[in-house]
Design a protein around this motif. Structure first.
Motif, PDB file in Angstrom:
ATOM      1  N   LYS A  82      11.145  -0.538   5.314  1.00 54.81           N
ATOM      2  CA  LYS A  82      11.090   0.715   4.571  1.00 54.81           C
ATOM      3  C   LYS A  82       9.706   1.329   4.721  1.00 54.81           C
ATOM      4  O   LYS A  82       8.693   0.644   4.571  1.00 54.81           O
ATOM      5  CB  LYS A  82      11.397   0.474   3.093  1.00 54.81           C
ATOM      6  CG  LYS A  82      12.833   0.048   2.819  1.00 54.81           C
ATOM      7  CD  LYS A  82      13.078  -0.113   1.332  1.00 54.81           C
ATOM      8  CE  LYS A  82      14.526  -0.507   1.063  1.00 54.81           C
ATOM      9  NZ  LYS A  82      14.797  -0.674  -0.395  1.00 54.81           N
ATOM     10  N   PRO A  83       9.641   2.618   5.024  1.00 53.51           N
ATOM     11  CA  PRO A  83       8.324   3.268   5.104  1.00 53.51           C
ATOM     12  C   PRO A  83       7.671   3.313   3.727  1.00 53.51           C
ATOM     13  O   PRO A  83       8.344   3.235   2.702  1.00 53.51           O
ATOM     14  CB  PRO A  83       8.654   4.667   5.616  1.00 53.51           C
ATOM     15  CG  PRO A  83      10.080   4.894   5.212  1.00 53.51           C
ATOM     16  CD  PRO A  83      10.742   3.550   5.276  1.00 53.51           C
ATOM     17  N   GLY A  84       6.361   3.426   3.731  1.00 52.30           N
ATOM     18  CA  GLY A  84       5.625   3.457   2.468  1.00 52.30           C
ATOM     19  C   GLY A  84       4.451   2.506   2.524  1.00 52.30           C
ATOM     20  O   GLY A  84       3.946   2.158   3.597  1.00 52.30           O
ATOM     21  N   LYS A  85       4.017   2.078   1.360  1.00 54.20           N
ATOM     22  CA  LYS A  85       2.852   1.204   1.264  1.00 54.20           C
ATOM     23  C   LYS A  85       3.219  -0.240   1.585  1.00 54.20           C
ATOM     24  O   LYS A  85       4.167  -0.788   1.034  1.00 54.20           O
ATOM     25  CB  LYS A  85       2.244   1.269  -0.136  1.00 54.20           C
ATOM     26  CG  LYS A  85       1.637   2.615  -0.497  1.00 54.20           C
ATOM     27  CD  LYS A  85       0.391   2.915   0.341  1.00 54.20           C
ATOM     28  CE  LYS A  85      -0.261   4.218  -0.118  1.00 54.20           C
ATOM     29  NZ  LYS A  85      -1.450   4.544   0.693  1.00 54.20           N
ATOM     30  N   LEU A  86       2.450  -0.844   2.474  1.00 54.86           N
ATOM     31  CA  LEU A  86       2.578  -2.260   2.786  1.00 54.86           C
ATOM     32  C   LEU A  86       1.417  -3.003   2.147  1.00 54.86           C
ATOM     33  O   LEU A  86       0.266  -2.568   2.251  1.00 54.86           O
ATOM     34  CB  LEU A  86       2.552  -2.485   4.300  1.00 54.86           C
ATOM     35  CG  LEU A  86       3.657  -1.841   5.135  1.00 54.86           C
ATOM     36  CD1 LEU A  86       3.412  -2.138   6.607  1.00 54.86           C
ATOM     37  CD2 LEU A  86       5.023  -2.340   4.707  1.00 54.86           C
ATOM     38  N   ALA A  87       1.714  -4.111   1.492  1.00 51.68           N
ATOM     39  CA  ALA A  87       0.668  -4.941   0.902  1.00 51.68           C
ATOM     40  C   ALA A  87       0.418  -6.134   1.819  1.00 51.68           C
ATOM     41  O   ALA A  87       1.287  -6.994   1.989  1.00 51.68           O
ATOM     42  CB  ALA A  87       1.086  -5.416  -0.484  1.00 51.68           C
TER      43      ALA A  87
END
Length: 283
Positions: A82-87
């Motif tokens: 899923k696109p978005g913030k990766l931790a």
């Protein structure tokens, strides 16, 4: 407590550093999209005896030494993410630090496939699946490749990485084209895109029912290639190959509707987009 130090050199052009308390980690590319490989580089104190590691979404990725107490780990992304913030967690010197990386969305081509009633796809043999899975798990510490990867065949690209599919009107959530197809002529040369060790040779006669005659190359540090549907194989397991060296020829063996080469590039077991590796390269 020992701390991680900033890395300020020897990076790809699109690098950025993220200050996180006592930790500074550099990640490339700076603006990643689905299918990209993230290169995470950091440095540990020379007196540390702890093996540094990098993890994301509960998966841990091996970090390999680059010299000067620097380490690098590859974190793969795919069209299924899923696109978005990766931790991303970086652990070393007794510390665990988290940094956030923005992963951009990406549009992939879509195919609509209509299967007749009762049509069953050809299934792979257990032997075949086990051999291919073992290839993709390799994390050889040695780095064999140097510079950008080459095109493994001179034919045109007939199917790009990441193509998604609808089957009889239903979207296949877990499917994407895990590689690049080259429509070279039957018998045309298939060459190694980068240096590596031949880690797998599979033949239809051995039970490679779906992959067909296939060659797997270990490029080192969790990076592997697979070449499928070959008409012939010109290497043996254990051979060290160089960029441009012939390893086989295009065919239509296995689950193939016509002569072509399927090249899949994997990073830590996941199929990633080979394009960045062919372009500026990933050092």
């Amino acid at each position: 407590m020992l701390s991680l130090l900033a890395v300020v050199s020897c990076l790809l052009p699109l690098a950025f550093s993220l200050p996180l308390s006592a930790v500074q980690v550099q990640v490339t590319p700076s603006n990643p999209q689905l299918g990209d490989t993230l290169s995470v580089i950091f440095q540990v104190d020379s007196q540390s005896s702890e093996n540094p590691r990098v993890s994301m979404k509960g998966e841990t990725y091996p970090a390999f030494p680059m010299g000067g107490n620097r380490y690098r780990a590859f974190v793969p992304t795919t069209p299924l993410d899923k696109p978005g913030k990766l931790a991303i967690q970086v652990a070393g010197d007794g510390e665990v630090k988290t940094l956030a990386v923005s992963l951009r969305d990406r549009k992939f081509p879509v195919q609509r496939i209509t299967l007749p009633p009762g049509k069953a796809g050809q299934s792979a043999t257990e032997f075949e699946l086990n051999r291919v899975a073992a290839l993709k798990r390799l994390a050889t510490p040695e780095k064999f490749w140097n510079g950008a990867f080459r095109q493994p065949n001179k034919g045109r690209i007939s199917s790009v990485y990441g193509v998604r599919r609808y089957y009889n009107g239903k979207f296949a959530n877990d499917y994407y084209h895990r590689g690049v197809d080259y429509a070279g002529g039957y018998g045309s040369a298939v060459t190694a895109p980068a240096a590596g060790r031949v880690a797998m040779v599979g033949r239809v006669s051995q039970g490679f029912r779906v992959h067909g005659n296939a060659v797997g190359i270990d490029h080192g540090q969790g990076v592997t290639s697979i070449f499928m549907h070959l008409s012939r194989i010109d290497v043996q397991e254990g051979d060290i190959v160089q960029p441009g060296q012939r390893i086989g020829a295009i065919g239509s063996t296995g689950a193939s509707t016509g002569p072509h080469l399927h090249w899949g590039l994997y990073v830590n077991g996941k199929s990633i987009d080979p394009a960045p590796w062919r372009g500026s390269g990933v050092e």
